[in-house]
Design an enzyme around this catalytic site. Structure first.
Site, mmCIF file in Angstrom:
data_model
loop_
_atom_site.group_PDB
_atom_site.id
_atom_site.type_symbol
_atom_site.label_atom_id
_atom_site.label_comp_id
_atom_site.label_asym_id
_atom_site.label_seq_id
_atom_site.Cartn_x
_atom_site.Cartn_y
_atom_site.Cartn_z
ATOM 1 N N GLU A 66 25.072 3.312 14.070
ATOM 2 C CA GLU A 66 24.564 1.987 13.693
ATOM 3 C C GLU A 66 25.470 0.879 14.214
ATOM 4 O O GLU A 66 24.997 -0.166 14.672
ATOM 5 C CB GLU A 66 24.414 1.921 12.170
ATOM 6 C CG GLU A 66 23.340 2.889 11.680
ATOM 7 C CD GLU A 66 23.332 3.062 10.175
ATOM 8 O OE1 GLU A 66 24.359 3.508 9.614
ATOM 9 O OE2 GLU A 66 22.311 2.762 9.543
ATOM 10 N N GLU A 74 22.391 11.001 7.797
ATOM 11 C CA GLU A 74 22.463 10.651 6.374
ATOM 12 C C GLU A 74 21.539 11.501 5.509
ATOM 13 O O GLU A 74 21.842 11.770 4.348
ATOM 14 C CB GLU A 74 22.121 9.171 6.179
ATOM 15 C CG GLU A 74 23.189 8.204 6.672
ATOM 16 C CD GLU A 74 22.996 7.761 8.116
ATOM 17 O OE1 GLU A 74 22.286 8.447 8.873
ATOM 18 O OE2 GLU A 74 23.568 6.723 8.486
#
Ligand code: HXC
Length: 257
Positions: A111, A131
């Site tokens: 990210e 995640e």
């Protein structure tokens, strides 16, 4: 300032920030994130800097947010932002930022790379949003930036399965601008950054901003923004210099004004 989780260096108009928490594959602890944003903002405020390179180690750009630091947090701690400082300081940088990614860029690491203007990847790079394996979902923009970068199908597959994507697939998918041999990653990133930093700083700011508007607005809004920004460029000395230099068949001497 003294940093303990990052290294910084400037060479000419190029600044380099190296994530440096080797014991945790550059996991993004709150302290590291604070240092990163602090250093990036200081370079951003310096008109002597025209491009920032953000990199990690050979093994990892960053393996994500620090899982051990996050594990026992409550909803309110996460929601109130006590664990992680706001990323908006990084997202609001006006100076172009190149992510030079070798090894793992996972979760928050992927990210962070996507928050940069573009990514140059070593052939060893591995991108992923794992995640889902931890019982959560991307939290630093991955669910929004990954589909914009590589399209919904691939983004959904990656975010829902947690699988990693190699450098070649990342280039094919539009996540990275270019793949280079790992040994040449820093040299290639530096060369690209020098090329960028030699341009007019106000033009770079405007171009970066227009590219950001393209990610978050309709075509009509984006075109209106571009039209105004393009006209505004004619108020800079660098525009006069750049166009006169072209007509006079010489290299421009930009003064960043
Ligand atoms: C804390 C981490 C870490 C992380 C690695 N380490 N990633 N610590 N947070 N994200 C630590 C390991 O615990 C280990 O510490 C050391 O770094 C070396 O890692 P190893 O696992 O031993 O290395 P290796 O076997 O080569 O495996 C590399 C790896 C694996 C595949 C990258 O480390 C891994 O799966 N890491 C987690 C990746 C991940 O799930 N990222 C998403 C995080 S969530 P010790 O002390 O044992 O040597 C996220 C959400 C963002 O990013 C949004 C939040 C708001």
């Amino acid at each position: 300032p003294e940093y303990t989780n990052i290294l910084t260096e400037t060479r000419g108009r190029v600044a380099t920030i190296t994530l440096h928490r080797p014991e945790a594959l550059n996991a993004l602890s709150p302290a590291l994130v604070r240092e990163l944003i602090d250093a990036a903002q200081a370079f951003d405020a310096d008109p002597g800097i025209g491009c920032i390179v953000l990199t990690g180690s050979e093994k990892a750009f960053a393996a994500g947010a620090d899982i051990k630091e996050m594990a026992e947090r409550s909803f309110s701690e996460m929601y109130l932002g006590e664990l992680f400082p706001s990323w908006s300081g990084f997202e609001q940088l006006r100076t172009p930022v190149i992510a030079a990614v070798g090894g793992f860029a996972l979760g928050g690491g992927c990210e962070l790379a996507m928050m940069c203007d573009f990514i140059i990847a070593a052939d060893t790079a591995k991108f992923g949003q794992p995640e889902i394996n931890l019982g959560v979902l991307p939290g630093f923009g991955g669910s929004q930036r990954l589909p914009r970068a590589i399209g919904k199908a691939k983004a959904a597959e990656m975010i829902l399965t947690g699988r990693m994507m190699g450098a070649e697939e990342a280039e094919r998918s539009g996540l990275v601008a270019r793949v280079v041999p790992a040994a040449e990653l820093l040299a290639e990133a530096a060369k690209t950054a020098e090329a960028i930093a030699s341009k007019s700083l106000p033009a770079l700011y405007a171009a970066k901003e227009a590219l950001q508007v393209a990610q978050e607005s309709t075509l009509a809004e984006g075109l209106r923004f571009e039209r105004r920004a393009f006209a505004a460029a004619f108020a800079t000395e660098d525009q006069k210099e750049g166009m006169r230099a072209f007509a006079e068949k010489r290299a421009p001497g930009f003064t960043h004004r």
